[in-house]
Motif scaffolding. Sequence first.
Motif, PDB file in Angstrom:
ATOM      1  N   CYS A   1     -11.997  60.064 -17.710  1.00  0.00           N
ATOM      2  CA  CYS A   1     -10.599  60.130 -17.309  1.00  0.00           C
ATOM      3  C   CYS A   1     -10.166  58.709 -16.959  1.00  0.00           C
TER       4      CYS A   1
ATOM      5  N   CYS B   1      -9.102  66.611 -17.598  1.00  0.00           N
ATOM      6  CA  CYS B   1      -9.692  66.202 -16.332  1.00  0.00           C
ATOM      7  C   CYS B   1      -9.429  67.293 -15.312  1.00  0.00           C
TER       8      CYS B   1
ATOM      9  N   CYS C   1      -6.992  65.637 -12.635  1.00  0.00           N
ATOM     10  CA  CYS C   1      -5.718  64.994 -12.965  1.00  0.00           C
ATOM     11  C   CYS C   1      -4.943  65.830 -13.975  1.00  0.00           C
TER      12      CYS C   1
ATOM     13  N   CYS D   1      -8.583  58.687 -13.007  1.00  0.00           N
ATOM     14  CA  CYS D   1      -9.339  58.792 -11.755  1.00  0.00           C
ATOM     15  C   CYS D   1     -10.772  58.292 -11.924  1.00  0.00           C
TER      16      CYS D   1
END
Length: 725
Positions: free
Chosen positions: A461, A443, A446, A464
């Motif tokens: 993801c 990601c 993240c 998020c």
Amino acid sequence: MSRPSVWKVALPVPLPQLFDYLPAESANAVEAGARVLVPFGRRKLVGVIMRTDAESSVADRRLVRALDLPDGGVPLLDPNTLELLEWCAAYYKHAIGEVVLSALPPALRKADGSLPPAPVEYCLTAQGKARLEEAPGTAKVQFALLEMLADGPRGAEALKETGTSWRSALNRLLELGLVIETEAQAAVANPAEGPVLTAEQQQAVKAISSQFGGFHCHLLDGVTGSGKTEVYMSLLEQVLGQGKQAMVLVPEIGLTPQLLGRFRRRLGLDPAVIHSRVSAGERLAAWEALRCGRAPLLVGTRSALLTPMPRPGLLILDEEHDASFRQQDGFRYSARDVAVKRAAELDIPIVLGSATPSLESLRNAHEERYGWSRLRTRATQASLPQWRVLDLRQQKLDHGISELALAQANKTLQAGGQVMVFLNRRGYAPVLMCEQCGWPAECRRCDASMTWHRAAGTLCCHHCGAQARAPKLCPDCGADALRGMGQGTQQLEERLEELFPAVPVLRFDVDSISAKGAFDQQIAQVREGNPCLLVGTQMLAKGHHFPEVTLVIVVGVDQALYSGDYRALERMGQLLEQVAGRAGRAERPGQVILQTLHPEHEAIERLVTGGYESYASWLIEDRRACGLPPYGHMALLRAEAHNKPEVTDFLRAALRCFPQGKATAMGPLPAMMERRGGRIRMYLAITAPERPALHRQVDAWLPQVRELPAARKVRWAMDVDPQEL
Ligand code: ADP
Ligand code: ZN
Ligand code: ZN
């Protein structure tokens, strides 16, 4: 009596104070707890009047007049609830207005939201009763309505059943004076007989009900299937029978139609239901019915806790250890702790139920602050499942499942049993990786890899919510060598379908049951009892009994064994015990196969040989030795921003002004997932051996923190009694 000159109003803004307003022109008397519409900058906001005052600290010329009282000044929140809300804001260090407004149903937080009218009922008059003595005649629907009302007053919902022309028939009866309209009365419980309680259940009911009449907190510590829900029903029957109201809170995922059906049948009453998936209108109606005292029983999730009730008699929190009782963003609070506080303020009993109580509650029970009832045997006399630890280092694996476990699954299915495969990872594979160059799909926002959802052709993801199309070729080296690494529930489902083509494979995770009714449909299929395989995430661990499941395979939980979060082992133990507890019945005891790379780890040994109780005692000892909760107390100052220096500058500046005392602050430390949703997340940890010291110092500190120039560049918040780091 002179009119108070200012209203102190709680508004939904992230500031720690109340706001002063001059009374609205139209207003006469007003009580605390009423909604009010006020101008705020250029906006109009709905707030709640917390109190009235003779004077304001704001200069007269700057005071603004409130616009309106949307409910004509009726106080929607009673003094007890208001006091509790102020306590919450002070304890959790959260903006008072946001806390107070969270107690209103969402529909009433808007300017155009209004209280629903009180529902009406229809009753027979003396004339109406006399008419029933005569022959039905030609007005069939009218007569059917009269017959229905002969059993007692009914609302429109019930009367609809008499036919499509019920409305005109009813109007005619009203004109004739055979029926009158009245305000709906409070529903009354009409309990059905429950099963004969086991000795342990009887003891629990006795121990708890002997404390009725005042505040008392009771831990109902009963293994899965021990009949905790039946204990609740007995207690509810008593409390509702006295004309009081009661509240049952369950975890998000525990509130199923099955559970509601059980309450309905046993108590002879439709519970008012409040949770986030109920439509705004229904939620408002349920809230209002409770607030007016019309509804005797509330069944809801965390967000229902602060619903006002005029005649409260009992609070019950089921699965008290469940993480969904903790709100993790915005107003961070523990619904369990606030529920205990609420019961104390209302001076009523509260029952915390669980098969795997939290260490906090166990400590309170050990130290006799809580009553403690234990249910050690299953109500249906079924035995508890047997554990078997499989050392994965000595096993051949097929898509993450050992061949031995697969052989056992086969045997179980052949014998007509059901098999549950537990894996707390949804999607197809947790990582998509290039076998040529090692590129992993990560990601961008993240510190986490993207999960491959193969059927949908996407990368998601799970932290998020970011989504992207899964590439065909490696974006880095161009090779046609992308491969999923590791297993998710979708992959297990696919593989098990191949291996066991003769039996259905049912997947339970948020992806598979997002369609409305899918979950209930699958549960119904399992309940039919035919051989099948259930594959799923922690959704499988909660709330449901699967009496025909005789084998549970836990594919892996090893991550928790070496986690940096001190609560990880507690959660792992609870999860495993809950998963295991789904299985088994009298004739065929269940077996749980736990696959692990660390069979010698002390946590696994303790849990498997000693059960949750001894496991929890071991964890409690550890917490005591390290001064961690529930022995020490903790609060975090969390901060996040796009750039790391902004976060560290703020936290360092905050650390420098932390006052001296028994509580100490340390950090900045990175959050467990340092980068999430494109933001860097860090915290200061404040710890103290006693709660008062911690709160005293933090309260003295926060005004300074708010004034720090660096505070303007970050998002920051306090997290008191944090559940995760
Ligand atoms: P828990 O809430 O502890 O998981 P439940 O109350 O759901 O347990 O009970 C588990 C099962 O045992 C249910 O099917 C329930 O109907 C049954 N049961 C509970 N108490 C009794 C009892 N006293 N006699 C017979 N069956 C019972
Ligand atoms: Zn590559
Ligand atoms: Zn992400």
